[in-house]
Enzyme design. Structure first.
Site, PDB file in Angstrom:
ATOM      1  N   GLY A 189       0.836  -1.186   0.000  1.00 13.15           N
ATOM      2  CA  GLY A 189       0.000   0.000   0.000  1.00 13.15           C
ATOM      3  C   GLY A 189       0.872   1.237   0.000  1.00 13.15           C
ATOM      4  O   GLY A 189       1.986   1.243  -0.537  1.00 13.15           O
ATOM      5  N   ARG A 272       2.727  -2.264  12.356  1.00 12.64           N
ATOM      6  CA  ARG A 272       2.118  -2.753  13.580  1.00 12.64           C
ATOM      7  C   ARG A 272       2.958  -3.877  14.167  1.00 12.64           C
ATOM      8  O   ARG A 272       3.294  -4.849  13.491  1.00 12.64           O
ATOM      9  CB  ARG A 272       0.688  -3.249  13.329  1.00 12.64           C
ATOM     10  CG  ARG A 272      -0.341  -2.122  13.234  1.00 12.64           C
ATOM     11  CD  ARG A 272      -0.544  -1.465  14.599  1.00 12.64           C
ATOM     12  NE  ARG A 272      -1.607  -0.472  14.602  1.00 12.64           N
ATOM     13  CZ  ARG A 272      -1.433   0.831  14.436  1.00 12.64           C
ATOM     14  NH1 ARG A 272      -0.195   1.289  14.211  1.00 12.64           N
ATOM     15  NH2 ARG A 272      -2.440   1.667  14.482  1.00 12.64           N
ATOM     16  N   GLU A 301       3.587  -3.046  23.498  1.00 13.70           N
ATOM     17  CA  GLU A 301       3.922  -1.621  23.614  1.00 13.70           C
ATOM     18  C   GLU A 301       3.292  -1.013  24.864  1.00 13.70           C
ATOM     19  O   GLU A 301       2.090  -1.198  25.085  1.00 13.70           O
ATOM     20  CB  GLU A 301       3.463  -0.878  22.359  1.00 13.70           C
ATOM     21  CG  GLU A 301       4.226  -1.305  21.110  1.00 13.70           C
ATOM     22  CD  GLU A 301       3.903  -0.455  19.887  1.00 13.70           C
ATOM     23  OE1 GLU A 301       3.092   0.493  19.991  1.00 13.70           O
ATOM     24  OE2 GLU A 301       4.469  -0.711  18.818  1.00 13.70           O
ATOM     25  N   HIS A 320       7.781   3.699  18.568  1.00 15.67           N
ATOM     26  CA  HIS A 320       6.568   3.951  17.780  1.00 15.67           C
ATOM     27  C   HIS A 320       6.425   5.452  17.479  1.00 15.67           C
ATOM     28  O   HIS A 320       5.390   6.063  17.729  1.00 15.67           O
ATOM     29  CB  HIS A 320       5.327   3.431  18.524  1.00 15.67           C
ATOM     30  CG  HIS A 320       4.173   3.145  17.605  1.00 15.67           C
ATOM     31  ND1 HIS A 320       3.251   2.156  17.849  1.00 15.67           N
ATOM     32  CD2 HIS A 320       3.784   3.728  16.433  1.00 15.67           C
ATOM     33  CE1 HIS A 320       2.338   2.141  16.890  1.00 15.67           C
ATOM     34  NE2 HIS A 320       2.652   3.080  16.016  1.00 15.67           N
ATOM     35  N   ALA A 322       7.476   6.649  14.268  1.00 14.41           N
ATOM     36  CA  ALA A 322       7.569   6.844  12.818  1.00 14.41           C
ATOM     37  C   ALA A 322       6.386   7.623  12.257  1.00 14.41           C
ATOM     38  O   ALA A 322       6.478   8.211  11.189  1.00 14.41           O
ATOM     39  CB  ALA A 322       7.680   5.496  12.103  1.00 14.41           C
TER      40      ALA A 322
END
Length: 359
Positions: A189, A272, A301, A320, A322
Protein backbone atom coordinates in the site's frame (compact mmCIF):
# COMPACT_ATOMS: atom_id res chain seq x y z
CA UNK A 1 -30.15 13.92 10.15
CA UNK A 2 -31.32 10.37 10.83
CA UNK A 3 -30.13 8.09 13.61
CA UNK A 4 -27.28 5.82 12.61
CA UNK A 5 -28.26 2.41 11.32
CA UNK A 6 -26.67 -1.03 11.32
CA UNK A 7 -24.83 -1.96 8.16
CA UNK A 8 -26.14 -4.97 6.29
CA UNK A 9 -24.43 -8.16 7.38
CA UNK A 10 -22.78 -10.40 4.84
CA UNK A 11 -20.64 -13.48 5.06
CA UNK A 12 -19.21 -12.99 1.59
CA UNK A 13 -15.97 -11.14 1.03
CA UNK A 14 -16.17 -8.31 -1.48
CA UNK A 15 -14.19 -8.92 -4.65
CA UNK A 16 -13.54 -5.22 -5.25
CA UNK A 17 -10.09 -3.77 -4.67
CA UNK A 18 -9.64 -1.90 -1.38
CA UNK A 19 -9.62 1.44 -3.19
CA UNK A 20 -13.01 0.57 -4.68
CA UNK A 21 -14.63 -0.69 -1.48
CA UNK A 22 -16.51 2.24 -0.03
CA UNK A 23 -18.38 3.11 3.13
CA UNK A 24 -19.42 1.26 6.25
CA UNK A 25 -19.11 -2.48 5.93
CA UNK A 26 -20.30 -3.16 2.42
CA UNK A 27 -22.21 0.13 2.04
CA UNK A 28 -21.02 2.59 -0.59
CA UNK A 29 -19.40 5.82 0.51
CA UNK A 30 -21.36 7.69 -2.12
CA UNK A 31 -24.45 7.03 -0.04
CA UNK A 32 -23.15 9.44 2.61
CA UNK A 33 -24.61 12.79 1.75
CA UNK A 34 -24.65 15.86 3.98
CA UNK A 35 -27.79 17.54 2.68
CA UNK A 36 -27.81 20.28 5.29
CA UNK A 37 -25.94 21.69 8.28
CA UNK A 38 -23.95 19.09 10.19
CA UNK A 39 -22.67 18.97 13.76
CA UNK A 40 -18.93 18.35 13.46
CA UNK A 41 -16.64 17.47 16.37
CA UNK A 42 -12.84 17.66 16.17
CA UNK A 43 -11.26 15.33 18.74
CA UNK A 44 -7.60 16.16 19.38
CA UNK A 45 -5.05 13.40 19.87
CA UNK A 46 -1.46 12.28 19.37
CA UNK A 47 -1.36 12.98 15.62
CA UNK A 48 -3.52 16.11 15.87
CA UNK A 49 -2.51 17.68 19.21
CA UNK A 50 -3.85 21.11 18.25
CA UNK A 51 -5.79 22.80 15.50
CA UNK A 52 -5.45 26.43 14.47
CA UNK A 53 -8.22 28.95 13.91
CA UNK A 54 -7.24 29.04 10.24
CA UNK A 55 -7.66 25.27 9.96
CA UNK A 56 -11.04 25.44 11.69
CA UNK A 57 -12.11 28.10 9.20
CA UNK A 58 -11.12 25.78 6.34
CA UNK A 59 -13.33 23.07 7.83
CA UNK A 60 -16.26 25.48 8.21
CA UNK A 61 -15.81 26.68 4.63
CA UNK A 62 -15.85 23.11 3.31
CA UNK A 63 -18.84 21.98 5.40
CA UNK A 64 -22.48 22.59 4.44
CA UNK A 65 -23.63 26.12 5.25
CA UNK A 66 -24.75 26.51 8.84
CA UNK A 67 -22.69 23.58 10.16
CA UNK A 68 -21.24 23.77 13.66
CA UNK A 69 -17.62 22.86 14.34
CA UNK A 70 -16.55 22.18 17.92
CA UNK A 71 -13.19 21.08 19.34
CA UNK A 72 -12.75 18.53 22.14
CA UNK A 73 -9.24 18.68 23.65
CA UNK A 74 -9.77 15.42 25.57
CA UNK A 75 -11.82 12.26 25.16
CA UNK A 76 -13.86 13.20 28.24
CA UNK A 77 -14.83 16.49 26.61
CA UNK A 78 -15.82 14.68 23.42
CA UNK A 79 -18.05 12.21 25.26
CA UNK A 80 -19.79 15.00 27.16
CA UNK A 81 -20.76 16.81 23.93
CA UNK A 82 -21.31 13.87 21.57
CA UNK A 83 -25.09 13.39 21.73
CA UNK A 84 -25.85 15.51 18.65
CA UNK A 85 -22.58 14.89 16.75
CA UNK A 86 -22.91 13.58 13.20
CA UNK A 87 -19.31 13.91 11.95
CA UNK A 88 -16.06 13.37 13.86
CA UNK A 89 -12.54 14.28 12.85
CA UNK A 90 -10.35 12.40 15.30
CA UNK A 91 -10.50 9.14 17.21
CA UNK A 92 -13.53 6.99 17.89
CA UNK A 93 -12.92 4.78 20.94
CA UNK A 94 -15.89 2.70 22.01
CA UNK A 95 -17.09 5.01 24.84
CA UNK A 96 -17.31 7.92 22.39
CA UNK A 97 -19.11 5.80 19.81
CA UNK A 98 -21.67 4.78 22.43
CA UNK A 99 -22.21 8.44 23.40
CA UNK A 100 -22.88 9.58 19.80
CA UNK A 101 -26.16 8.01 18.60
CA UNK A 102 -26.45 10.37 15.59
CA UNK A 103 -22.94 9.70 14.31
CA UNK A 104 -22.77 9.07 10.55
CA UNK A 105 -19.12 9.52 9.60
CA UNK A 106 -15.68 9.42 11.25
CA UNK A 107 -12.55 10.73 9.57
CA UNK A 108 -9.72 9.20 11.59
CA UNK A 109 -6.48 10.88 12.59
CA UNK A 110 -4.72 7.51 12.68
CA UNK A 111 -3.32 5.31 9.93
CA UNK A 112 -4.01 1.97 11.64
CA UNK A 113 -7.73 1.21 11.89
CA UNK A 114 -7.55 -1.90 14.10
CA UNK A 115 -8.19 0.07 17.31
CA UNK A 116 -11.50 1.42 15.97
CA UNK A 117 -12.97 -1.80 14.62
CA UNK A 118 -14.72 -3.14 17.72
CA UNK A 119 -17.99 -4.92 16.80
CA UNK A 120 -20.36 -1.98 17.39
CA UNK A 121 -18.41 0.33 15.08
CA UNK A 122 -17.49 -2.35 12.55
CA UNK A 123 -21.09 -3.51 12.09
CA UNK A 124 -22.70 -0.06 12.07
CA UNK A 125 -23.52 2.10 9.06
CA UNK A 126 -21.07 4.78 10.23
CA UNK A 127 -18.66 5.56 7.39
CA UNK A 128 -14.95 5.47 8.27
CA UNK A 129 -12.33 7.37 6.30
CA UNK A 130 -8.75 8.26 7.14
CA UNK A 131 -5.16 8.80 6.09
CA UNK A 132 -4.74 5.91 3.65
CA UNK A 133 -1.88 6.80 1.33
CA UNK A 134 -0.84 9.91 3.27
CA UNK A 135 1.55 8.50 5.91
CA UNK A 136 3.78 6.15 3.93
CA UNK A 137 6.56 8.67 3.37
CA UNK A 138 7.48 9.34 6.96
CA UNK A 139 7.00 5.70 7.98
CA UNK A 140 9.42 4.72 5.22
CA UNK A 141 11.87 7.44 6.30
CA UNK A 142 12.04 5.88 9.76
CA UNK A 143 12.26 2.39 8.29
CA UNK A 144 15.31 3.34 6.25
CA UNK A 145 16.79 5.36 9.10
CA UNK A 146 16.64 2.29 11.34
CA UNK A 147 17.90 0.03 8.57
CA UNK A 148 20.92 2.29 7.98
CA UNK A 149 21.53 2.53 11.73
CA UNK A 150 21.79 -1.25 11.69
CA UNK A 151 23.67 -1.90 8.44
CA UNK A 152 26.13 1.00 8.77
CA UNK A 153 26.73 0.42 12.50
CA UNK A 154 25.45 3.90 13.31
CA UNK A 155 23.44 2.70 16.30
CA UNK A 156 26.48 0.87 17.69
CA UNK A 157 28.66 3.94 17.29
CA UNK A 158 26.12 6.13 19.10
CA UNK A 159 25.79 3.61 21.94
CA UNK A 160 29.55 3.31 22.32
CA UNK A 161 30.28 7.04 22.25
CA UNK A 162 34.03 7.74 22.69
CA UNK A 163 34.65 3.99 23.13
CA UNK A 164 33.61 3.56 19.50
CA UNK A 165 37.12 4.43 18.34
CA UNK A 166 38.36 1.27 20.04
CA UNK A 167 35.74 -0.75 18.13
CA UNK A 168 36.30 0.95 14.78
CA UNK A 169 37.90 -2.03 13.06
CA UNK A 170 35.30 -4.47 14.38
CA UNK A 171 32.43 -2.27 13.21
CA UNK A 172 33.91 -1.85 9.74
CA UNK A 173 34.11 -5.63 9.33
CA UNK A 174 30.34 -6.07 9.69
CA UNK A 175 29.04 -2.97 7.88
CA UNK A 176 26.72 -3.73 4.95
CA UNK A 177 26.09 -1.74 1.77
CA UNK A 178 22.49 -1.79 0.55
CA UNK A 179 23.25 -1.47 -3.17
CA UNK A 180 22.68 -4.76 -4.95
CA UNK A 181 20.67 -6.32 -2.12
CA UNK A 182 17.04 -7.40 -2.42
CA UNK A 183 14.22 -6.00 -0.31
CA UNK A 184 11.00 -7.95 0.01
CA UNK A 185 8.03 -5.79 0.98
CA UNK A 186 5.03 -7.36 2.68
CA UNK A 187 2.02 -5.12 2.06
CA UNK A 188 2.20 -2.89 -1.02
CA UNK A 189 0.00 0.00 0.00
CA UNK A 190 1.14 3.55 0.65
CA UNK A 191 3.88 2.54 3.09
CA UNK A 192 5.05 -0.34 0.92
CA UNK A 193 5.32 1.87 -2.15
CA UNK A 194 7.23 4.52 -0.20
CA UNK A 195 9.65 1.84 1.03
CA UNK A 196 10.07 0.60 -2.54
CA UNK A 197 10.95 4.06 -3.87
CA UNK A 198 13.63 4.48 -1.23
CA UNK A 199 14.99 0.98 -1.81
CA UNK A 200 15.29 1.62 -5.55
CA UNK A 201 17.13 4.89 -4.82
CA UNK A 202 19.63 2.87 -2.77
CA UNK A 203 20.21 0.54 -5.72
CA UNK A 204 18.23 -2.36 -4.29
CA UNK A 205 16.06 -4.85 -6.16
CA UNK A 206 12.52 -4.89 -4.77
CA UNK A 207 9.96 -7.71 -4.50
CA UNK A 208 6.47 -7.29 -3.05
CA UNK A 209 3.43 -9.25 -1.90
CA UNK A 210 -0.03 -7.99 -1.03
CA UNK A 211 -3.37 -9.46 -0.01
CA UNK A 212 -4.96 -7.78 -3.06
CA UNK A 213 -4.03 -7.76 -6.75
CA UNK A 214 -2.29 -4.40 -6.52
CA UNK A 215 -0.73 -3.15 -9.77
CA UNK A 216 3.09 -3.00 -9.76
CA UNK A 217 4.71 0.43 -9.48
CA UNK A 218 7.53 2.38 -7.84
CA UNK A 219 10.27 0.08 -9.06
CA UNK A 220 8.44 -3.19 -8.38
CA UNK A 221 7.86 -5.20 -11.55
CA UNK A 222 5.31 -7.60 -10.06
CA UNK A 223 3.23 -7.76 -6.88
CA UNK A 224 2.61 -11.34 -5.82
CA UNK A 225 -0.40 -12.55 -3.79
CA UNK A 226 0.07 -13.14 -0.09
CA UNK A 227 -0.02 -16.91 -0.56
CA UNK A 228 3.37 -16.53 -2.28
CA UNK A 229 4.91 -14.92 0.80
CA UNK A 230 7.55 -17.63 0.95
CA UNK A 231 9.05 -16.56 -2.39
CA UNK A 232 10.18 -13.05 -1.35
CA UNK A 233 11.15 -14.35 2.11
CA UNK A 234 13.56 -16.83 0.57
CA UNK A 235 14.94 -14.28 -1.93
CA UNK A 236 15.29 -11.16 0.23
CA UNK A 237 18.24 -9.79 2.15
CA UNK A 238 15.91 -7.29 3.85
CA UNK A 239 12.24 -8.01 4.62
CA UNK A 240 10.17 -4.88 5.25
CA UNK A 241 6.65 -4.96 6.67
CA UNK A 242 4.27 -2.36 5.23
CA UNK A 243 1.00 -4.16 5.97
CA UNK A 244 -1.86 -3.10 8.25
CA UNK A 245 -2.85 -5.19 11.26
CA UNK A 246 -5.78 -7.44 10.33
CA UNK A 247 -6.96 -10.91 11.27
CA UNK A 248 -4.94 -12.14 8.29
CA UNK A 249 -1.68 -10.41 9.22
CA UNK A 250 -1.71 -10.77 13.02
CA UNK A 251 1.19 -13.06 13.93
CA UNK A 252 2.08 -13.48 10.24
CA UNK A 253 5.79 -13.52 11.07
CA UNK A 254 5.92 -16.67 13.15
CA UNK A 255 8.50 -19.47 13.35
CA UNK A 256 7.40 -20.77 9.95
CA UNK A 257 7.98 -17.37 8.33
CA UNK A 258 11.43 -16.99 9.91
CA UNK A 259 12.28 -20.54 8.75
CA UNK A 260 11.43 -19.45 5.20
CA UNK A 261 13.59 -16.30 5.29
CA UNK A 262 17.05 -16.25 3.77
CA UNK A 263 19.35 -17.03 6.68
CA UNK A 264 20.70 -13.83 8.19
CA UNK A 265 18.17 -11.55 6.47
CA UNK A 266 17.20 -8.33 8.22
CA UNK A 267 13.65 -7.47 9.30
CA UNK A 268 12.15 -3.95 9.17
CA UNK A 269 8.77 -3.18 10.74
CA UNK A 270 7.21 0.30 10.90
CA UNK A 271 3.48 -0.52 10.80
CA UNK A 272 2.12 -2.75 13.58
CA UNK A 273 4.12 -4.75 16.10
CA UNK A 274 1.53 -7.51 16.42
CA UNK A 275 2.23 -8.63 12.85
CA UNK A 276 5.40 -10.21 14.28
CA UNK A 277 5.30 -12.97 16.88
CA UNK A 278 7.70 -11.55 19.45
CA UNK A 279 8.83 -14.90 20.83
CA UNK A 280 9.44 -16.22 17.32
CA UNK A 281 11.53 -13.14 16.50
CA UNK A 282 13.66 -13.65 19.62
CA UNK A 283 14.25 -17.29 18.68
CA UNK A 284 15.15 -16.32 15.11
CA UNK A 285 17.63 -13.70 16.30
CA UNK A 286 19.23 -16.13 18.74
CA UNK A 287 19.80 -18.89 16.20
CA UNK A 288 20.76 -16.58 13.31
CA UNK A 289 17.78 -17.17 11.03
CA UNK A 290 17.15 -13.42 11.36
CA UNK A 291 20.33 -11.37 11.10
CA UNK A 292 18.91 -8.27 12.78
CA UNK A 293 15.77 -6.21 13.24
CA UNK A 294 14.96 -2.54 12.69
CA UNK A 295 11.73 -1.83 14.56
CA UNK A 296 9.59 1.21 15.21
CA UNK A 297 6.81 -1.00 16.58
CA UNK A 298 7.04 -3.85 19.05
CA UNK A 299 4.99 -6.97 19.82
CA UNK A 300 4.15 -5.39 23.20
CA UNK A 301 3.92 -1.62 23.61
CA UNK A 302 5.55 -0.16 25.53
CA UNK A 303 8.17 -2.90 25.34
CA UNK A 304 9.11 -3.90 28.92
CA UNK A 305 12.64 -3.00 29.99
CA UNK A 306 13.43 -6.67 30.66
CA UNK A 307 12.25 -7.89 27.25
CA UNK A 308 14.91 -9.95 25.44
CA UNK A 309 14.76 -7.72 22.34
CA UNK A 310 16.62 -5.00 24.26
CA UNK A 311 19.60 -7.32 24.72
CA UNK A 312 20.49 -7.88 21.05
CA UNK A 313 23.22 -5.66 19.56
CA UNK A 314 21.73 -6.31 16.10
CA UNK A 315 18.31 -4.87 17.02
CA UNK A 316 17.59 -1.14 16.75
CA UNK A 317 14.30 0.31 17.91
CA UNK A 318 12.41 3.58 18.17
CA UNK A 319 9.33 3.91 20.44
CA UNK A 320 6.57 3.95 17.78
CA UNK A 321 7.51 7.43 16.60
CA UNK A 322 7.57 6.84 12.82
CA UNK A 323 4.08 8.31 12.48
CA UNK A 324 5.24 11.84 13.24
CA UNK A 325 5.67 14.47 10.52
CA UNK A 326 5.25 18.22 10.25
CA UNK A 327 3.08 17.52 7.19
CA UNK A 328 0.80 14.88 8.68
CA UNK A 329 -1.95 16.96 10.30
CA UNK A 330 -2.20 19.53 7.46
CA UNK A 331 -2.44 16.74 4.87
CA UNK A 332 -5.20 14.97 6.77
CA UNK A 333 -7.16 18.16 7.46
CA UNK A 334 -6.99 18.94 3.73
CA UNK A 335 -8.36 15.47 2.97
CA UNK A 336 -11.14 15.91 5.54
CA UNK A 337 -12.12 19.22 3.92
CA UNK A 338 -12.12 17.58 0.49
CA UNK A 339 -14.35 14.83 1.85
CA UNK A 340 -16.71 17.40 3.40
CA UNK A 341 -17.11 18.97 -0.04
CA UNK A 342 -17.65 15.54 -1.60
CA UNK A 343 -20.19 14.53 1.05
CA UNK A 344 -22.13 17.74 0.41
CA UNK A 345 -22.50 16.60 -3.22
CA UNK A 346 -23.01 12.90 -2.48
CA UNK A 347 -19.74 12.04 -4.21
CA UNK A 348 -17.47 9.10 -3.23
CA UNK A 349 -15.11 9.93 -0.39
CA UNK A 350 -11.32 9.63 -0.39
CA UNK A 351 -9.48 7.29 1.97
CA UNK A 352 -12.46 5.04 2.72
CA UNK A 353 -11.82 2.11 5.07
CA UNK A 354 -13.55 -1.20 4.47
CA UNK A 355 -14.44 -2.01 8.06
CA UNK A 356 -14.85 -5.71 7.39
CA UNK A 357 -11.34 -6.02 5.93
CA UNK A 358 -9.76 -3.59 8.41
CA UNK A 359 -8.11 -1.18 5.95
Amino acid sequence: MSERRQAPRSGARSEAKPSEVQGAGFARAGELRLDGPANILVVLGLTLPEISDAELEKIRAAAPAGSSVRVAPRLRDAIETARDVEVILGFIPEPLFAAAPKLRWVHAIASGMDMFLYPAMRDSAVVLTGEKGLVGGHLADTGFGLLLALTRQIASAIRLGPEGWKQREAMRKIEIELEGLTMGIVGFGGTGRALARRAVAFGMKVLAVDAWPVPPSDGVAEVWPLDRLGDPLRASDVVAIGAPLTAETRGLFDDKAFDAMKRGALLVNVTRGEIVDGDALVRALRDGRCGGAALDVAPIEPLPADHPLWSFPNVVMTPHTAGASQHRAPRNIARFCENLRRASKGEPLVGVVDKKLGY
